[in-house]
Design an enzyme around this catalytic site. Structure first.
Site, PDB file in Angstrom:
ATOM      1  N   ALA A 125       0.833  -1.198   0.000  1.00  0.00           N
ATOM      2  CA  ALA A 125       0.000   0.000   0.000  1.00  0.00           C
ATOM      3  C   ALA A 125       0.872   1.254   0.000  1.00  0.00           C
ATOM      4  CB  ALA A 125      -0.944  -0.005   1.199  1.00  0.00           C
ATOM      5  N   GLU A 128      -2.037   6.914  -2.376  1.00  0.00           N
ATOM      6  CA  GLU A 128      -3.111   7.516  -1.596  1.00  0.00           C
ATOM      7  C   GLU A 128      -4.048   8.284  -2.530  1.00  0.00           C
ATOM      8  OE1 GLU A 128      -1.443   9.835   1.563  1.00  0.00           O
ATOM      9  OE2 GLU A 128      -0.415   8.107   2.458  1.00  0.00           O
ATOM     10  N   PRO A 129      -5.235   8.629  -2.062  1.00  0.00           N
ATOM     11  CA  PRO A 129      -6.180   9.342  -2.921  1.00  0.00           C
ATOM     12  C   PRO A 129      -5.600  10.594  -3.577  1.00  0.00           C
ATOM     13  CG  PRO A 129      -7.293   8.578  -0.958  1.00  0.00           C
ATOM     14  CD  PRO A 129      -5.845   8.252  -0.773  1.00  0.00           C
ATOM     15  N   SER A 133       2.327   9.137  -8.253  1.00  0.00           N
ATOM     16  CA  SER A 133       3.761   9.027  -8.540  1.00  0.00           C
ATOM     17  C   SER A 133       4.613   9.786  -7.535  1.00  0.00           C
ATOM     18  CB  SER A 133       4.039   9.543  -9.960  1.00  0.00           C
ATOM     19  OG  SER A 133       3.398   8.733 -10.918  1.00  0.00           O
ATOM     20  N   GLU A 248       9.798  -4.511  -9.849  1.00  0.00           N
ATOM     21  CA  GLU A 248       8.377  -4.277 -10.124  1.00  0.00           C
ATOM     22  C   GLU A 248       8.180  -3.870 -11.586  1.00  0.00           C
ATOM     23  OE1 GLU A 248       4.704  -1.276  -8.844  1.00  0.00           O
ATOM     24  OE2 GLU A 248       6.586  -1.256  -7.710  1.00  0.00           O
ATOM     25  N   GLY A 369       3.069   1.403 -11.487  1.00  0.00           N
ATOM     26  CA  GLY A 369       4.507   1.171 -11.419  1.00  0.00           C
ATOM     27  C   GLY A 369       5.300   2.362 -11.929  1.00  0.00           C
ATOM     28  N   GLY A 370       4.619   3.496 -12.103  1.00  0.00           N
ATOM     29  CA  GLY A 370       5.241   4.686 -12.689  1.00  0.00           C
ATOM     30  C   GLY A 370       4.738   4.862 -14.110  1.00  0.00           C
ATOM     31  N   GLU A 373       5.367   8.654 -18.677  1.00  0.00           N
ATOM     32  CA  GLU A 373       6.031   9.957 -18.587  1.00  0.00           C
ATOM     33  C   GLU A 373       7.132   9.938 -17.522  1.00  0.00           C
ATOM     34  OE1 GLU A 373       2.448  10.119 -20.715  1.00  0.00           O
ATOM     35  OE2 GLU A 373       2.702   9.489 -18.617  1.00  0.00           O
TER      36      GLU A 373
END
Length: 385
Positions: A125, A128-129, A133, A248, A369-370, A373
């Site tokens: 986790a 967050e909302p 990134s 990842e 995972g990013g 961009e």
């Protein structure tokens, strides 16, 4: 070109996984798709196959194989069959590296045997909302008690894959304010027991794709986390996150390549069976050219994915190389799957066809995972730009 990344053991494992999928997954996968998750007991079946313990040391009940190649085989076989193993990929690809890297011997004795048997499923986790990134901007806090025996966790997380079924979640939280010269300082990682008072699972999110993989919102209200469940050093969590990002991102890259390969297979089968104007769709020159172009892209993506896999196993995959592999393979998959869906015509838009589900599943690869961009920024930085 001869592929050299897999040996006889990997191919034997492939046969086992393919047979398992045909017997245990394909007949019920539509039910899972409708439910939006796999049944919890399915993870015990994966555990019985030894999937969760491949990279876990033998002393904790695993096989002690220090390689991601068996995971790579699973990426290929699930994509080939158009099925999903739910949140189990997060359990192995994201959960295990943090335990191996950060857990003390005492923690490993507590965590790993249950990890291998599927008794405790793990999730991660971070998001967050209001924080994606930019992880340094997270608001979830973990305050140490006066006697130092525990931390009090408060906050919320979202987009947590495997969050519905998870028994333990590695939660990223602020244990100290950021420094003026280092806003990444102050983040710590905790192995949170999901049965803890104040821990709650919110909505199971309705996603565009990855319908079989449960994704949830999590909330923490004065959750007491024992100090012995802190992973690594306090306030050093951001650096730990960075260390595991290459693996990842390799996983996303390899999974995307496998999806592209599967899309070509689905399209090739369809155009050979589908008749238009009195002849198979495969007989048209445009079909041949489209599939040939897609195959060439898949061949290139396979080479990149395999090279990244070898580098990962050797401990040599750099953040920039992982970013490059993810960027390339996910962009290739996007193009290939779109073109293969087009060859299905109207049926490609129907969810009963695997290409439609694959199209939806694939879209997130360029985000999680990013984003693409962010990958470009990492690559550019490595070039001195």
């Amino acid at each position: 070109m001869r592929r050299t990344v897999f040996n006889e053991d990997h191919e034997a494992f492939r046969e086992t996984i393919r047979a398992f999928i045909e017997a245990e997954v394909v007949p019920v996968h539509d039910d899972w798709y409708a439910a939006g998750q796999v049944p919890r007991d399915f993870y015990y079946k994966l555990a019985e196959l030894g999937i969760f313990g491949i990279r876990v040391p033998e002393e904790y009940g695993g096989a002690g194989v220090d390689s991601h190649k068996f995971e790579a085989v699973m990426y290929e076989e699930t994509a080939r069959a158009g099925v999903s193993f739910g949140g189990s990929g997060v359990h192995v690809l994201l959960g295990l590296p943090y335990i191996q890297m950060l857990a003390t011997d005492e923690q490993k004795r507590r965590y790993l045997p249950k990890f291998v048997t599927g008794e405790e499923m793990w999730a991660l986790a971070m998001t967050e909302p209001g924080t994606g990134s930019d992880l340094a901007g997270m608001k979830t806090t973990a305050k140490r008690s006066a006697d130092g025996s525990h931390y009090v966790l408060n906050g919320a997380k979202t987009f947590i894959t495997g969050g519905v079924h998870a028994d333990r979640v590695i939660v990223c939280a602020r244990t100290s304010p950021p420094r003026e010269d280092d806003r990444r300082f102050g983040i710590s990682l905790f192995a949170v027991d999901t049965t803890s008072e104040g821990y709650s699972v919110g909505r199971k999110l309705d996603k565009l794709g990855l319908k079989v993989s449960d994704t949830a919102e999590l909330a923490f209200t004065d959750v007491k986390v024992p100090a012995e469940d802190l992973l690594g050093e306090e306030n050093a969590g951001f650096s730990y996150l960075g260390r595991n990002l290459p693996s990842e991102r390799w996983g996303i890259a390899f999974g995307a390549y496998a999806q592209a390969k599967a899309a070509v297979r689905f399209a090739q089968q369809y155009v050979q069976e589908r008749t238009v104007f009195g002849k198979p769709v495969a007989a048209f020159q445009n079909t041949k050219f489209e599939l040939a172009a897609c195959q060439a892209e898949v061949d290139a993506a396979e080479a990149v994915a395999d090279r990244a896999l070898e580098a990962l196993d050797a401990g040599e995959l750099t953040p920039a190389e992982a970013a490059s592999a993810k960027l390339f393979c996910t962009e290739v998959a996007h193009r290939v799957i779109d073109r293969c869906l087009q060859l299905h015509g109207g049926y490609g838009f129907m969810n009963e066809y695997p290409i439609a589900r694959l199209y939806a599943d694939n879209r997130v690869n360029r985000i999680y995972g990013g984003t693409s961009e962010v990958m470009k920024s990492i690559i550019a930085k490595s070039m001195g730009l």
